[in-house]
Write an enzyme that holds these catalytic residues in place. Structure first.
Site, short mmCIF file in Angstrom:
data_model
loop_
_atom_site.label_atom_id
_atom_site.label_comp_id
_atom_site.label_asym_id
_atom_site.label_seq_id
_atom_site.Cartn_x
_atom_site.Cartn_y
_atom_site.Cartn_z
N CYS A 60 16.26 -57.10 -18.93
CA CYS A 60 17.44 -57.85 -18.49
C CYS A 60 17.92 -57.30 -17.16
O CYS A 60 17.89 -56.10 -16.91
CB CYS A 60 18.55 -57.81 -19.53
SG CYS A 60 19.31 -56.20 -19.79
N GLU B 124 12.68 -61.44 -26.79
CA GLU B 124 13.29 -60.27 -27.44
C GLU B 124 13.95 -59.40 -26.39
O GLU B 124 13.44 -59.27 -25.26
CB GLU B 124 12.21 -59.49 -28.18
CG GLU B 124 12.69 -58.22 -28.89
CD GLU B 124 12.57 -56.97 -28.04
OE1 GLU B 124 13.10 -55.91 -28.43
OE2 GLU B 124 11.94 -57.03 -26.95
N ARG C 273 17.38 -50.20 -35.96
CA ARG C 273 16.99 -50.70 -34.64
C ARG C 273 17.41 -52.16 -34.50
O ARG C 273 16.74 -53.05 -35.01
CB ARG C 273 15.48 -50.56 -34.43
CG ARG C 273 15.03 -50.84 -32.99
CD ARG C 273 13.53 -50.71 -32.85
NE ARG C 273 13.10 -50.76 -31.45
CZ ARG C 273 13.06 -49.72 -30.63
NH1 ARG C 273 13.38 -48.53 -31.08
NH2 ARG C 273 12.67 -49.85 -29.38
N ARG D 50 17.97 -55.50 -32.39
CA ARG D 50 17.50 -56.21 -31.21
C ARG D 50 17.88 -57.68 -31.33
O ARG D 50 17.97 -58.22 -32.44
CB ARG D 50 15.97 -56.08 -31.04
CG ARG D 50 15.49 -54.67 -30.68
CD ARG D 50 15.97 -54.28 -29.29
NE ARG D 50 15.48 -52.98 -28.85
CZ ARG D 50 16.12 -51.84 -29.01
NH1 ARG D 50 17.29 -51.81 -29.65
NH2 ARG D 50 15.63 -50.71 -28.56
#
Length: 334
Positions: free
Chosen positions: A76, A123, A166, A168
């Protein structure tokens, strides 16, 4: 799209191929891959027998093979709105290609625009939604909307599949020009009720080099104590082997502090690269041809493979059901 009915996909910002493993396990054929990091390219080539194309920015979208699914774990970046404002002031339409120009997301947009796959899976880190004052997230969703894809997104936690917390964000899209807007997709697939424990992925005997030196262990303890005194939460993470770990990050190679394994009558130790691979759900036969430092970076940047596999199956079931016209979807049980 099951069994012998192979589908095709492309693997962008491929890393070491975690997303590829997931889609190949669903009978997919990868027809194009791209990854710029030279060390990740080495690992990718050793495991898949091909060298991914380097810089996707240098590839003409027309030269990319046709494919059913676009897969990308993209970085990003901030989206500059200066050019958009200028064009608007001149009465010109900016459009999604202009709004995303100069970012790596632009490469996804231009490929989707040219090749129009049936669907895609993107993702990123959970904080993508708040990145750059939420401008990034706004531009991403608006751009995919203008491309005429029906978009679904959700933050998923890998701990349902591996002993690691985790989170995401996953973004799924389907081509409206092919399927219309009445698309029945959900991230609420079934998962195993019995979660895995950290001890299941640990080796019995580990080389001494993974044990923290007295000096480093003392430093981490002093550092944590200093921040506790200030009311901060910074510090090392001594993992509970009967539970799950913190999130494995690309900085793990520095001191391993976020996930330390306790040892009897000894300082704690780091995870080995193989244990990191297991923590991300990679198979035992996955080759690790690079140094420990590079391996830690690679697995820290990768995905939880069985979680992506579950999402891939849900995407493929959705497409199959739309193409068969029955409108009913089966939940996935791994």
């Amino acid at each position: 799209m099951k069994g012998d009915n192979c589908f095709t996909f492309i693997d962008l910002f491929a890393g070491i191929g975690g997303m590829r493993l997931a889609f190949e396990s669903c009978d997919g054929e990868c027809v194009f891959s791209s990854e710029w990091n030279k060390f990740s390219q080495i690992t990718y080539r050793e495991n898949f027998g091909e060298m991914p194309i380097g810089d996707i920015r240098e590839i003409n979208e027309k030269d990319i093979p046709d494919h059913d699914i676009l897969v990308a774990g993209f970085p990003c970046q901030p989206f500059s709105i200066a050019g958009v404002v200028k064009k608007n002031s001149l009465g010109r339409a900016s459009g999604f290609l202009d709004r995303t120009q100069g970012t790596l997301f632009f490469d996804i947009v231009r490929i989707l625009n040219e090749k129009r796959p049936k669907g895609f899976l993107l993702e990123n880190v959970k904080n993508l939604k708040s990145h750059d004052g939420k401008k990034t997230w706004k531009v991403i969703l608006e751009s995919l909307e203008e491309l005429d894809y029906e978009v679904f997104w959700e933050v998923k936690d890998g701990q349902d599949y591996v002993p690691q917390h985790r989170e995401r964000i996953f973004i799924v899209g389907f081509d409206r020009r092919r399927y219309g807007r009445n698309i029945n997709f959900s991230f609420n697939f079934l998962v195993k009720t019995q979660k895995r424990k950290l001890k299941e992925i640990l080796d019995g005997e580990v080389p001494l080099k993974y044990t923290l030196s007295d000096r480093l262990w003392q430093y981490l303890q002093d550092y944590a104590a200093k921040h506790r005194a200030r009311g901060n939460g910074f510090g090392y993470g001594l993992a509970n082997i009967e539970g799950i770990t913190r999130t494995l990050s690309a900085r793990y190679h520095k001191d391993g502090s976020e996930i330390l394994i306790p040892q009897v009558d000894s300082n704690p130790r780091r995870l080995t690269p193989r244990e990191c691979a297991r923590l991300q759900g990679f198979p035992e036969n996955f080759k690790i041809p690079v140094s420990d430092t590079q391996a830690y970076r690679q697995f820290g940047n990768s995905v939880v493979v069985p979680l992506v596999t579950a999402i891939a199956k849900q995407i493929l079931d959705t497409i199959e059901n739309m193409e068969e016209g029955d409108g009913q979807q089966d939940s996935v049980v791994l």
